[in-house]
Design a protein around this motif. Structure first.
Motif, PDB file in Angstrom:
ATOM      1  N   ALA A  13      23.037  19.301 -11.004  1.00  0.00           N
ATOM      2  CA  ALA A  13      21.992  20.381 -10.324  1.00  0.00           C
ATOM      3  C   ALA A  13      21.473  19.964  -9.161  1.00  0.00           C
ATOM      4  O   ALA A  13      21.520  18.634  -8.619  1.00  0.00           O
ATOM      5  N   GLY A  14      20.856  20.727  -8.201  1.00  0.00           N
ATOM      6  CA  GLY A  14      20.079  20.117  -7.043  1.00  0.00           C
ATOM      7  C   GLY A  14      20.942  20.450  -5.974  1.00  0.00           C
ATOM      8  O   GLY A  14      21.864  21.177  -5.865  1.00  0.00           O
ATOM      9  N   ALA A  15      20.644  19.462  -4.715  1.00  0.00           N
ATOM     10  CA  ALA A  15      21.192  19.770  -3.546  1.00  0.00           C
ATOM     11  C   ALA A  15      22.740  19.189  -3.668  1.00  0.00           C
ATOM     12  O   ALA A  15      23.156  18.506  -4.758  1.00  0.00           O
TER      13      ALA A  15
ATOM     14  N   PHE B 166       0.773  -1.267  -0.199  1.00  0.00           N
ATOM     15  CA  PHE B 166       0.261   0.105  -0.076  1.00  0.00           C
ATOM     16  C   PHE B 166       0.838   1.230   0.036  1.00  0.00           C
ATOM     17  O   PHE B 166       0.295   2.519  -0.257  1.00  0.00           O
ATOM     18  N   LEU B 167       2.344   1.183   0.195  1.00  0.00           N
ATOM     19  CA  LEU B 167       2.932   2.372  -0.023  1.00  0.00           C
ATOM     20  C   LEU B 167       3.415   2.694  -1.432  1.00  0.00           C
ATOM     21  O   LEU B 167       3.575   1.666  -1.969  1.00  0.00           O
ATOM     22  N   PRO B 168       3.796   3.864  -1.595  1.00  0.00           N
ATOM     23  CA  PRO B 168       4.186   4.348  -2.878  1.00  0.00           C
ATOM     24  C   PRO B 168       5.768   3.688  -3.248  1.00  0.00           C
ATOM     25  O   PRO B 168       6.371   3.586  -2.071  1.00  0.00           O
ATOM     26  N   ARG B 169       6.187   3.530  -4.277  1.00  0.00           N
ATOM     27  CA  ARG B 169       7.514   3.105  -4.735  1.00  0.00           C
ATOM     28  C   ARG B 169       8.258   4.280  -5.029  1.00  0.00           C
ATOM     29  O   ARG B 169       9.420   3.884  -5.010  1.00  0.00           O
ATOM     30  N   GLY B 170       7.765   5.265  -5.525  1.00  0.00           N
ATOM     31  CA  GLY B 170       8.734   6.385  -6.070  1.00  0.00           C
ATOM     32  C   GLY B 170       9.112   7.133  -4.977  1.00  0.00           C
ATOM     33  O   GLY B 170       8.535   7.356  -3.749  1.00  0.00           O
ATOM     34  N   LEU B 171      10.292   7.667  -5.221  1.00  0.00           N
ATOM     35  CA  LEU B 171      11.047   8.345  -3.938  1.00  0.00           C
ATOM     36  C   LEU B 171      10.276   9.703  -3.492  1.00  0.00           C
ATOM     37  O   LEU B 171      10.213  10.133  -2.481  1.00  0.00           O
ATOM     38  N   PHE B 172       9.877  10.457  -4.590  1.00  0.00           N
ATOM     39  CA  PHE B 172       9.022  11.673  -4.343  1.00  0.00           C
ATOM     40  C   PHE B 172       7.720  11.511  -3.219  1.00  0.00           C
ATOM     41  O   PHE B 172       7.793  12.049  -2.467  1.00  0.00           O
ATOM     42  N   TRP B 173       7.142  10.355  -3.580  1.00  0.00           N
ATOM     43  CA  TRP B 173       5.899  10.021  -2.609  1.00  0.00           C
ATOM     44  C   TRP B 173       6.287   9.635  -1.329  1.00  0.00           C
ATOM     45  O   TRP B 173       5.548   9.937  -0.537  1.00  0.00           O
ATOM     46  N   ARG B 174       7.306   8.886  -1.484  1.00  0.00           N
ATOM     47  CA  ARG B 174       7.823   8.338  -0.104  1.00  0.00           C
ATOM     48  C   ARG B 174       8.241   9.464   0.857  1.00  0.00           C
ATOM     49  O   ARG B 174       8.056   9.594   2.041  1.00  0.00           O
TER      50      ARG B 174
ATOM     51  N   TYR C 128       7.962  22.740  -3.738  1.00  0.00           N
ATOM     52  CA  TYR C 128       9.742  22.607  -3.360  1.00  0.00           C
ATOM     53  C   TYR C 128      10.108  21.225  -3.389  1.00  0.00           C
ATOM     54  O   TYR C 128      11.214  20.866  -3.950  1.00  0.00           O
ATOM     55  N   LEU C 129       9.426  20.320  -2.943  1.00  0.00           N
ATOM     56  CA  LEU C 129      10.130  18.850  -3.062  1.00  0.00           C
ATOM     57  C   LEU C 129       9.996  18.315  -4.427  1.00  0.00           C
ATOM     58  O   LEU C 129      11.037  17.619  -4.817  1.00  0.00           O
ATOM     59  N   LYS C 130       9.028  18.790  -5.094  1.00  0.00           N
ATOM     60  CA  LYS C 130       9.210  18.395  -6.592  1.00  0.00           C
ATOM     61  C   LYS C 130      10.584  18.963  -7.238  1.00  0.00           C
ATOM     62  O   LYS C 130      11.098  18.331  -7.978  1.00  0.00           O
TER      63      LYS C 130
ATOM     64  N   PRO D 274      16.133  17.053 -10.266  1.00  0.00           N
ATOM     65  CA  PRO D 274      17.598  16.605 -10.705  1.00  0.00           C
ATOM     66  C   PRO D 274      17.695  15.254 -10.434  1.00  0.00           C
ATOM     67  O   PRO D 274      18.694  14.618 -11.185  1.00  0.00           O
ATOM     68  N   MET D 275      17.223  14.419  -9.544  1.00  0.00           N
ATOM     69  CA  MET D 275      17.503  12.913  -9.290  1.00  0.00           C
ATOM     70  C   MET D 275      16.963  12.405 -10.432  1.00  0.00           C
ATOM     71  O   MET D 275      17.177  11.299 -10.841  1.00  0.00           O
ATOM     72  N   GLN D 276      15.613  12.767 -10.900  1.00  0.00           N
ATOM     73  CA  GLN D 276      14.969  11.959 -12.042  1.00  0.00           C
ATOM     74  C   GLN D 276      15.719  12.310 -13.436  1.00  0.00           C
ATOM     75  O   GLN D 276      15.848  11.411 -14.139  1.00  0.00           O
ATOM     76  N   ARG D 277      16.219  13.545 -13.612  1.00  0.00           N
ATOM     77  CA  ARG D 277      17.342  13.809 -14.672  1.00  0.00           C
ATOM     78  C   ARG D 277      18.359  12.713 -14.783  1.00  0.00           C
ATOM     79  O   ARG D 277      18.826  12.135 -15.703  1.00  0.00           O
TER      80      ARG D 277
END
Length: 445
Positions: free
Chosen positions: A209-211, A9-17, A180-182, A187-190
């Motif tokens: 780019a990014g953090a 039931f938990l999301p698999r993507g890093l963004f939603w986690r 902000y989270l998106k 950069p991680m998605q790229r």
């Protein structure tokens, strides 16, 4: 145990986690604090307001009891009602009373107000709550004193305002946090797309780019990609250079041996030269598999049918099962054609006949090549696709030594397409040798 139960039931993507990690604790804290504050605060306010009204009701009842007659009692009640902003009349009887259990479950302040009135007014015989109005009856010398007033007189009626304010502010700040989270995840998605494309043999433009941590990972990826490309280029140049350099002396040897056609030793040496040239061709095929070929939409069924027809035209016993049409996939046609040719040639080298088919299953386009040869033992499947590895005892050394590059070329071609090469034992009657499957993704996986 709990983690395994919740995992589906938990999301698999890093963004939603990450969103769950940020927002679930915050939302829980806001909800608990809001409910606890509202309950304690509004309970205290209701008790205080009800206590003040009990003093007014007691004073009205005392004034009515002190009147010398019923008319005076009614006049005093009406006069005091104007002073305290309520309606007061003397009636003969009172209706059945209401209890806290008769109210809706969500009217917590109304339930508390009834309990406080019952506790503070022992002379109260009945009480009714109708939305925003309250009517109560108290026993006097001249009958029942009926008091009508608004519910806001004894209870705070706007506890929802804080909940609404908390909800609106929470949603607004949550929306800002999601944006902000998106932006932090982009950069991680790229980086993931660039790494996935490089695994398929494509080089996408990428800039870190990014953090700080994401930039460090991006810089490490660029350095790794550069080293791998340099290594592949050096290996390609080395193999192609050696292969081309060997062709010149082999050509001289063939010309010299052609002058001794009648000698048996010359025929044996010519066979050795032909085998060495075949090995060189294998080396060149292996180096060409590393070269970059543009990706283009290709009819997979037509490509496989063409390679099978070409093999059959050369007198080989190979059949195409069915008449495949499509699918249309982004492929490197020449690289995939060499992979299919290698599988067909490998099958006919160790068997007498082969069959080829194209199917689709679970998002994969599958090219299957079966032969009737001795096959490969399952424990040797991993070694069979390594470069320069020959499984002569398993496949029959009498068929020729080879260079050990046939399946390696196919495996490299599949990796450059984002797919894989699977080996198994054939299960079709009369084709119980090696079953090689080229697995090509039909969509982004």
């Amino acid at each position: 145990m709990l983690g395994r139960l919740l995992k589906p039931f938990l999301p698999r993507g890093l963004f939603w986690r990450a969103a769950l990690i940020v927002f679930v604790p915050v939302a829980t804290i806001l909800l608990v604090v809001s409910l606890a504050f509202i309950q304690r605060h509004y309970d205290g306010v209701t008790r205080q307001m009800t206590g003040n009204f009990v003093l007014v009701a007691d004073h009205l009842r005392d004034e009515v009891d002190a009147a010398p007659d019923r008319a005076t009692a009614e006049a005093r009640a009406a006069a005091l009602a104007l002073v305290f902003d309520l309606n007061a009349t003397v009636v003969p009887t009172a209706p059945p009373t209401a209890t806290a259990e008769d109210l809706p479950f969500y009217d917590l302040s109304g339930r508390l107000a009834i309990r406080e009135l019952e506790r503070g007014l022992p002379e109260m015989t009945s009480v009714l709550l109708r939305r925003a109005d309250v009517s109560l009856w108290m026993t006097t010398r001249y009958g029942q004193l009926q008091l009508d007033f608004g519910l806001g007189r004894i209870s705070a009626r706007n506890p929802h305002q804080m909940l609404v304010l908390t909800l609106v502010i929470g949603l607004g700040m949550g929306f800002v946090s999601f944006i902000y989270l998106k932006n932090q995840m982009r950069p991680m998605q790229r980086l993931a797309r660039a790494a996935e494309a490089f695994g398929r043999g494509q080089t996408l433009p990428y800039r870190p780019a990014g953090a700080t941590e994401v930039r460090a990972a991006g810089a490490a990826f660029l350095e790794m990609r550069e080293r791998i490309e340099r290594h592949i280029e050096q290996r390609t140049l080395l193999l192609s250079g050696i292969s081309h350099d060997l062709r010149t002396p082999l050509t001289r040897m063939r010309l010299a041996l052609s002058m001794f056609d009648d000698e048996p030793e010359a025929q044996a040496l010519l066979a050795d030269v032909a085998e060495m040239e075949a090995l060189i061709d294998r080396f060149l095929d292996f180096t060409r598999s590393e070269a970059e070929e543009p990706v283009s939409p290709t009819d997979l069924g037509a490509l496989v049918a063409q390679r099978v027809h070409e093999a059959a035209r050369l007198g080989r016993s190979v059949d195409l099962i069915g008449a495949p049409e499509g699918p249309i996939l982004p492929l490197r046609p020449q690289l995939l054609a060499r992979a299919v040719d290698n599988l067909i040639g490998n099958a006919l080298r160790y068997g007498r006949k082969a069959r080829v088919s194209v199917t689709s299953a679970q998002g994969w386009a599958i090219i299957s090549v079966e032969d009737d040869g001795p096959g490969i033992e399952p424990q040797h499947y991993d070694r069979a696709i390594r470069p320069f590895v020959r499984l002569d005892p398993a496949r029959g050394a009498s068929r020729g030594a080879g260079a050990g590059l046939g399946l390696a070329i196919v495996a490299d071609a599949m990796r450059s397409h984002g797919g894989r090469l699977d080996l198994a034992r054939g299960e079709t009657p009369d084709f119980g040798g090696l079953l090689a499957r080229l697995m090509l993704p039909q969509g982004r996986r």
